[in-house]
Design a protein around this motif. Structure first.
Motif: not given
Length: 355
Positions: A138-146
């Motif tokens: 499922w889609p990621l959040a910005y901080a986790e993506s970083a």
């Protein structure tokens, strides 16, 4: 994966918070040689008096001070659990969760940190709809993506990261789910239920979440020692997110009633009044408006009405396969510990008032 692999020097951000201090305690329990540094905005709460733990007050969004601390400490592992309360303004949430995480990543990369474990949340893949057996795709959040993007970057190829996504954390020191349910018990509200209770929900005991973080940190260090070799794709931990639950989805109101029974509630199933979700959502909206004028939050909000009647459980097969994760405390025992902790705290407060 062996969670008893020595982790060396571990920096725990948010180590005085709910999850963070459980991670600190579990580290001390499992590794007699571990050195722990705790970085938190304020370190007066949940301190462990063990001499292996050092505490540092600091703002993770301040790059110069954070970098200076990293240069002084030179940790081997960073476990990043720091996060502001969700009720704060969106600007503060974004600044701490995203900007603060980026500052920590940069400081860790520039000072030779080997492993970075980020506490994300299963709720980042939640869009207000039912989630049934949802997994990591499922889609990621910005901080986790970083965090995940920083894994094996061109500039820092030996810097390894991963993310832990716990769902519905509860346990000793919980300030959200169990305390609110105990408050409802004290107010005599255990005879009410919103919705038909056909919605399965994942709740996760905090000790299991702490266990998952240590498994992840160990796995990253093992991977680092393998360099230049890499794990097979189906064994990879670095650069990956992992959903963590108790693996025991339960009907939402069954969880609440188990908490109430542990606290002493005697309500029988045939005494429960089932209230319409739509009706309670509407009442929550009215109450929010009234309490907003007074600068307060009502006991029932629209979010709570929806939250208690939505299906939300996850697939943890990936964590089982790659981390070797399995819960170390089952749901019933976790509930017992959480409720007994609150009862003991209430007893202490009562004794103080009586003095």
């Amino acid at each position: 994966m062996d969670s008893d692999i020595p982790l060396g020097h571990v920096l725990v951000t948010g180590g005085c918070g709910f999850l963070g201090h459980h991670i600190v305690n579990l580290l001390l329990e499992r590794d007699p040689e571990v050195r722990i540094s705790v970085l938190d905005l304020r370190t007066t709460h949940n301190r462990n008096l063990n001499s292996q733990v050092s505490y540092y007050d600091g703002d993770i969004t301040d790059y110069s001070k954070t970098k200076s601390l990293f240069e002084t400490l030179r940790p081997d592992v960073v476990i990043h659990t720091a996060s502001p309360h969700f009720n704060l303004s969106p600007d503060i949430l974004l600044k701490v969760n995203l900007d603060g995480t980026k500052v920590l990543l940069q400081g860790a990369q520039e000072t030779g940190v080997k492993a970075f474990v980020y506490t994300s949340s299963a709720s980042i893949i939640h869009d207000g709809k039912n989630l049934i057996n949802a997994d990591e795709r499922w889609p990621l959040a910005y901080a986790e993506s970083a965090v995940l993007a920083a894994n094996r970057s061109d500039a820092y190829p030996n810097f390894l990261t991963c993310a832990i996504r716990p769902a519905g954390i509860f346990g000793e020191g919980d300030v959200q789910s169990v305390p609110k349910m105990i408050t409802a018990y004290h107010k005599g509200q255990t005879k009410f239920q919103i919705g038909d209770n056909n919605n399965l929900f994942d709740f996760t005991y905090v000790g299991n979440v702490a266990h998952a973080h240590l498994l992840a940190a160990s796995a990253l260090l093992v991977t680092a020692k393998m360099a230049p070799q890499r794990p097979l794709d189906h064994e990879t931990v670095d650069g990956e997110p992992f959903l963590i639950t108790n693996g025991q989805p339960v009907y939402f109101w069954d969880f609440a009633r188990t908490i109430w029974r542990e606290a002493g509630d005697k309500t029988l199933p045939n005494q429960v009044w089932v209230l319409s979700t739509d009706m309670m959502w509407a009442i929550g909206a009215v109450l929010e408006g009234i309490f907003w004028v007074m600068g307060k939050t009502p006991n029932l909000t629209r979010q709570q009405a929806k939250y208690s009647s939505i299906t939300r459980y996850y697939n943890i097969d990936k964590a089982k396969r790659r981390l070797g994760y399995k819960p170390i405390v089952d749901l019933q025992e976790g509930i017992r510990r959480a409720v007994q902790y609150i009862i003991q705290e209430e007893k202490k407060q009562g004794e103080k008032k009586a003095q």
